[in-house]
Design a protein around this motif. Sequence first.
Motif, PDB file in Angstrom:
ATOM      1  N   PRO A 115      48.564 -29.022 -13.726  1.00  0.00           N
ATOM      2  CA  PRO A 115      49.930 -29.474 -14.034  1.00  0.00           C
ATOM      3  C   PRO A 115      49.923 -30.752 -14.861  1.00  0.00           C
ATOM      4  CG  PRO A 115      49.772 -28.814 -11.740  1.00  0.00           C
ATOM      5  CD  PRO A 115      48.372 -28.805 -12.286  1.00  0.00           C
ATOM      6  N   GLY A 116      50.738 -30.743 -15.936  1.00  0.00           N
ATOM      7  CA  GLY A 116      50.831 -31.912 -16.804  1.00  0.00           C
ATOM      8  C   GLY A 116      49.915 -31.853 -17.999  1.00  0.00           C
ATOM      9  N   PHE A 117      49.033 -30.863 -18.061  1.00  0.00           N
ATOM     10  CA  PHE A 117      48.111 -30.714 -19.178  1.00  0.00           C
ATOM     11  C   PHE A 117      48.330 -29.352 -19.827  1.00  0.00           C
ATOM     12  CE2 PHE A 117      46.204 -33.796 -16.396  1.00  0.00           C
ATOM     13  CZ  PHE A 117      45.646 -34.737 -17.251  1.00  0.00           C
ATOM     14  N   GLU A 118      48.390 -29.332 -21.162  1.00  0.00           N
ATOM     15  CA  GLU A 118      48.617 -28.070 -21.854  1.00  0.00           C
ATOM     16  C   GLU A 118      47.347 -27.240 -21.962  1.00  0.00           C
ATOM     17  OE1 GLU A 118      50.385 -28.745 -25.619  1.00  0.00           O
ATOM     18  OE2 GLU A 118      52.245 -29.600 -24.805  1.00  0.00           O
ATOM     19  N   ASP A 119      46.243 -27.903 -22.206  1.00  0.00           N
ATOM     20  CA  ASP A 119      44.989 -27.164 -22.392  1.00  0.00           C
ATOM     21  C   ASP A 119      44.337 -26.880 -21.041  1.00  0.00           C
ATOM     22  OD1 ASP A 119      45.291 -27.269 -25.133  1.00  0.00           O
ATOM     23  OD2 ASP A 119      44.259 -29.214 -25.273  1.00  0.00           O
ATOM     24  N   PRO A 120      43.890 -25.661 -20.844  1.00  0.00           N
ATOM     25  CA  PRO A 120      43.245 -25.321 -19.564  1.00  0.00           C
ATOM     26  C   PRO A 120      41.829 -25.878 -19.491  1.00  0.00           C
ATOM     27  CG  PRO A 120      43.133 -23.446 -21.041  1.00  0.00           C
ATOM     28  CD  PRO A 120      43.955 -24.499 -21.753  1.00  0.00           C
ATOM     29  N   LYS A 121      41.386 -26.041 -18.281  1.00  0.00           N
ATOM     30  CA  LYS A 121      40.003 -26.442 -18.051  1.00  0.00           C
ATOM     31  C   LYS A 121      39.187 -25.187 -17.803  1.00  0.00           C
ATOM     32  CE  LYS A 121      37.039 -29.195 -14.998  1.00  0.00           C
ATOM     33  NZ  LYS A 121      37.013 -30.075 -13.800  1.00  0.00           N
ATOM     34  N   ARG A 122      38.084 -25.048 -18.503  1.00  0.00           N
ATOM     35  CA  ARG A 122      37.247 -23.865 -18.361  1.00  0.00           C
ATOM     36  C   ARG A 122      36.098 -24.149 -17.389  1.00  0.00           C
ATOM     37  NH1 ARG A 122      36.791 -21.259 -24.482  1.00  0.00           N
ATOM     38  NH2 ARG A 122      38.987 -20.570 -24.581  1.00  0.00           N
ATOM     39  N   ILE A 123      36.042 -23.345 -16.356  1.00  0.00           N
ATOM     40  CA  ILE A 123      35.007 -23.475 -15.335  1.00  0.00           C
ATOM     41  C   ILE A 123      34.019 -22.329 -15.501  1.00  0.00           C
ATOM     42  CG2 ILE A 123      34.543 -23.588 -12.860  1.00  0.00           C
ATOM     43  CD1 ILE A 123      37.440 -24.513 -12.490  1.00  0.00           C
ATOM     44  N   ALA A 124      32.749 -22.675 -15.648  1.00  0.00           N
ATOM     45  CA  ALA A 124      31.720 -21.646 -15.856  1.00  0.00           C
ATOM     46  C   ALA A 124      31.685 -20.663 -14.687  1.00  0.00           C
ATOM     47  CB  ALA A 124      30.357 -22.298 -16.033  1.00  0.00           C
ATOM     48  N   ALA A 125      31.563 -19.385 -15.018  1.00  0.00           N
ATOM     49  CA  ALA A 125      31.486 -18.329 -14.001  1.00  0.00           C
ATOM     50  C   ALA A 125      30.665 -17.184 -14.572  1.00  0.00           C
ATOM     51  CB  ALA A 125      32.884 -17.845 -13.612  1.00  0.00           C
ATOM     52  N   PRO A 126      29.994 -16.418 -13.744  1.00  0.00           N
ATOM     53  CA  PRO A 126      29.204 -15.292 -14.243  1.00  0.00           C
ATOM     54  C   PRO A 126      30.098 -14.263 -14.938  1.00  0.00           C
ATOM     55  CG  PRO A 126      28.665 -15.790 -11.949  1.00  0.00           C
ATOM     56  CD  PRO A 126      29.887 -16.571 -12.281  1.00  0.00           C
ATOM     57  N   ALA A 127      29.585 -13.692 -16.007  1.00  0.00           N
ATOM     58  CA  ALA A 127      30.279 -12.589 -16.672  1.00  0.00           C
ATOM     59  C   ALA A 127      29.939 -11.326 -15.883  1.00  0.00           C
ATOM     60  CB  ALA A 127      29.823 -12.467 -18.116  1.00  0.00           C
ATOM     61  N   ALA A 128      30.748 -11.038 -14.888  1.00  0.00           N
ATOM     62  CA  ALA A 128      30.394  -9.989 -13.926  1.00  0.00           C
ATOM     63  C   ALA A 128      31.595  -9.117 -13.585  1.00  0.00           C
ATOM     64  CB  ALA A 128      29.830 -10.616 -12.651  1.00  0.00           C
ATOM     65  N   ALA A 129      31.297  -7.980 -12.969  1.00  0.00           N
ATOM     66  CA  ALA A 129      32.326  -7.051 -12.516  1.00  0.00           C
ATOM     67  C   ALA A 129      31.789  -6.309 -11.315  1.00  0.00           C
ATOM     68  CB  ALA A 129      32.708  -6.075 -13.631  1.00  0.00           C
ATOM     69  N   ALA A 130      32.692  -5.745 -10.521  1.00  0.00           N
ATOM     70  CA  ALA A 130      32.288  -5.035  -9.310  1.00  0.00           C
ATOM     71  C   ALA A 130      33.239  -3.874  -9.044  1.00  0.00           C
ATOM     72  CB  ALA A 130      32.268  -5.976  -8.110  1.00  0.00           C
ATOM     73  N   THR A 131      32.700  -2.806  -8.464  1.00  0.00           N
ATOM     74  CA  THR A 131      33.503  -1.669  -8.030  1.00  0.00           C
ATOM     75  C   THR A 131      32.700  -0.915  -6.976  1.00  0.00           C
ATOM     76  OG1 THR A 131      34.799   0.248  -8.772  1.00  0.00           O
ATOM     77  CG2 THR A 131      32.645  -0.067  -9.788  1.00  0.00           C
ATOM     78  N   SER A 132      33.151   0.270  -6.606  1.00  0.00           N
ATOM     79  CA  SER A 132      32.471   1.056  -5.572  1.00  0.00           C
ATOM     80  C   SER A 132      32.279   2.491  -6.042  1.00  0.00           C
ATOM     81  CB  SER A 132      33.277   1.057  -4.264  1.00  0.00           C
ATOM     82  OG  SER A 132      33.356  -0.243  -3.725  1.00  0.00           O
ATOM     83  N   LEU A 133      31.236   3.120  -5.521  1.00  0.00           N
ATOM     84  CA  LEU A 133      31.005   4.546  -5.717  1.00  0.00           C
ATOM     85  C   LEU A 133      31.314   5.224  -4.390  1.00  0.00           C
ATOM     86  CD1 LEU A 133      27.891   6.178  -7.441  1.00  0.00           C
ATOM     87  CD2 LEU A 133      29.154   7.283  -5.617  1.00  0.00           C
ATOM     88  N   ASP A 134      32.328   6.067  -4.383  1.00  0.00           N
ATOM     89  CA  ASP A 134      32.780   6.740  -3.164  1.00  0.00           C
ATOM     90  C   ASP A 134      32.062   8.080  -3.034  1.00  0.00           C
ATOM     91  OD1 ASP A 134      34.093   7.928  -1.060  1.00  0.00           O
ATOM     92  OD2 ASP A 134      36.108   7.433  -1.760  1.00  0.00           O
ATOM     93  N   LEU A 135      31.256   8.217  -1.992  1.00  0.00           N
ATOM     94  CA  LEU A 135      30.507   9.462  -1.794  1.00  0.00           C
ATOM     95  C   LEU A 135      31.413  10.635  -1.443  1.00  0.00           C
ATOM     96  CD1 LEU A 135      27.431   8.132   0.226  1.00  0.00           C
ATOM     97  CD2 LEU A 135      27.541   8.704  -2.205  1.00  0.00           C
ATOM     98  N   GLY A 136      32.643  10.342  -1.051  1.00  0.00           N
ATOM     99  CA  GLY A 136      33.566  11.404  -0.675  1.00  0.00           C
ATOM    100  C   GLY A 136      34.415  11.930  -1.815  1.00  0.00           C
ATOM    101  N   ARG A 137      34.245  11.397  -3.028  1.00  0.00           N
ATOM    102  CA  ARG A 137      35.023  11.831  -4.189  1.00  0.00           C
ATOM    103  C   ARG A 137      34.094  12.328  -5.285  1.00  0.00           C
ATOM    104  NH1 ARG A 137      38.005   6.616  -5.858  1.00  0.00           N
ATOM    105  NH2 ARG A 137      38.768   7.968  -7.544  1.00  0.00           N
ATOM    106  N   ASN A 138      34.508  13.411  -5.942  1.00  0.00           N
ATOM    107  CA  ASN A 138      33.705  13.956  -7.026  1.00  0.00           C
ATOM    108  C   ASN A 138      33.549  12.935  -8.146  1.00  0.00           C
ATOM    109  OD1 ASN A 138      33.385  16.324  -5.668  1.00  0.00           O
ATOM    110  ND2 ASN A 138      34.717  17.532  -6.970  1.00  0.00           N
TER     111      ASN A 138
END
Length: 326
Positions: free
Chosen positions: A31-54
């Motif tokens: 709040p009060g600043f126009e430019d965001p602060k960038r915080i380093a984070a892994p370039a990652a993604a996650a999901t699941s493989l459901d054994l009950g679905r084709n």
Amino acid sequence: MTAPKIPQQNPLAVVDEQARNAAPFIEHFTPGFEDPKRIAAPAAAATSLDLGRNLVLDAETAYLLGLVTQPVDHSHSFDLAQHENVPAGGTTEVDPLAVLREYSVCARAGARIIVAKAPPAEVRGDLQVMYEQDALLRSVDPAPFALVADAGNASISAKPLHDATFSWGAVPSYAFRAVISRAERRAVGGDQLRQALAISVLQGLGELADSLLLSAIQAATPAAFSFGAAAARHARFDELRAVIGTGGTGAEVLADGSLRAAGVLAELSAVTDATVIGRFTRSMIAIRPELRVLGHRVNQNGDVELTVFCNMQALASNPADFWVAA
């Protein structure tokens, strides 16, 4: 009536695409600043493989991996691979559990694949519910009837039951990790690489199931196999199966083309060096229904590290139902 489950897209392809395009930071606005602060984070993604679905695959990949085949005419002495037209851009659906069972020698020998059920809701009304999901594998032997003298009492026998229990919350985790490079995506077959890896993961689950069950059996130090020992355990000949490991102990091919070990119908396995013979119908492999799939971009070239986690445990209700070929 239970509604059919919606087929799932390849989770490895999903996280690979998301991780490749993910930003290596999180923007935080103060709040009060126009430019965001960038915080380093892994370039990652996650999901699941459901054994009950084709699992949805393109038809060409399924054909190349042998998942879509045309029956071979065995009326000739020699059969050449028959040509099959595969529609370009077409898709087909694969049952993950069917692939797992197909590539588990123990499952084909009779071991049961048990998939955990979803736990109940943690909150019921205003009450917080504590829940522990336990499971039981039980096998039954014939009751030992004994002669009773006139005016005598029947002797008490041990219950002819064999139980093995475990808790789903304590089932161990196993993982597979691989890296897909930018060069591999650009190479011939690169567009099919993620689908091939997905099928390899399902096949690997089958071999993991075999490895866990055969290791549990061998940890009990089974005795050498004999038909007399099998008879003493009330076994029928047609329920006995053998798994021949890399040592090839006792393996022989009969004139009818069947593979045997000590006379018992057998199949080959790469996950053990011993030959295990037993009543596999009295064993089980328990697996959680969802596999966690993670993707992590490891460099600016777009190489992505893919990791798949699963939870699996193997049990035999009575280790005395298994032997090793000498």
